[in-house]
Design an enzyme around this catalytic site. Sequence first.
Site, short mmCIF file in Angstrom:
data_model
loop_
_atom_site.label_atom_id
_atom_site.label_comp_id
_atom_site.label_asym_id
_atom_site.label_seq_id
_atom_site.Cartn_x
_atom_site.Cartn_y
_atom_site.Cartn_z
CG ASN A 290 -12.00 -0.57 4.06
OD1 ASN A 290 -12.24 -1.17 5.10
ND2 ASN A 290 -10.88 0.10 3.86
CG ASP B 228 -2.05 0.98 1.11
OD1 ASP B 228 -3.21 0.54 1.00
OD2 ASP B 228 -1.78 2.21 1.12
CB ILE B 229 0.85 4.26 -2.17
CG1 ILE B 229 1.95 5.11 -2.74
CG2 ILE B 229 -0.39 5.08 -1.86
CD1 ILE B 229 1.64 5.70 -4.11
CB VAL C 246 -9.18 2.14 -4.91
CG1 VAL C 246 -8.87 1.59 -6.30
CG2 VAL C 246 -8.16 3.23 -4.53
CG HIS D 128 -6.95 -2.67 3.20
ND1 HIS D 128 -6.15 -1.58 3.00
CD2 HIS D 128 -8.16 -2.35 2.68
CE1 HIS D 128 -6.86 -0.62 2.39
NE2 HIS D 128 -8.08 -1.07 2.18
CG HIS E 140 -8.70 -2.80 -2.23
ND1 HIS E 140 -9.64 -2.12 -2.96
CD2 HIS E 140 -8.52 -2.08 -1.10
CE1 HIS E 140 -10.01 -1.03 -2.31
NE2 HIS E 140 -9.35 -0.98 -1.18
#
Length: 121
Positions: free
Chosen positions: A87, A30-31, A96, A102, A100
Amino acid sequence: MSDTLFSKIINREIPADILYEDEDALAFADINPQAPVHFLVIPKKPIATINDIEEEDKAVVGHLYLVAAKLAKDMGFAEEGYRAVMNCNPYGGQTVYHLHLHVLAGKPMGWPPYQETLKTE
Ligand code: 5GP
């Protein structure tokens, strides 16, 4: 579904620190990490949200958890533990719109994941 940032990461149009890839899934750091270890596991198929998972996606969504568990083992934090969370939509904190998972690790996680708004009146 329109192209998201994550489709661009899959297609190598934007860079990412890729940790794992196979035919159906990709995992990358993750950025904006929220824990010492924070990466995302995504399906290559562009499913927007949990609400958009279809019957035919059951295997690929299950596969995301197997990839998360494999990386947890390979990276050495499986036993100590981690949080794996998706989420969904605005109240879930989704920003986004490409499904995905996390994976957060490296320190104890808190619970519950929200705070009640204090009423001041
Ligand atoms: P969400 O809020 O939708 O559950 O999570 C989206 C996650 O994607 C966030 O944790 C955010 O930091 C991460 N993210 C957003 N843009 C990028 C990007 O360009 N590259 C990477 N590696 N992560 C990103």
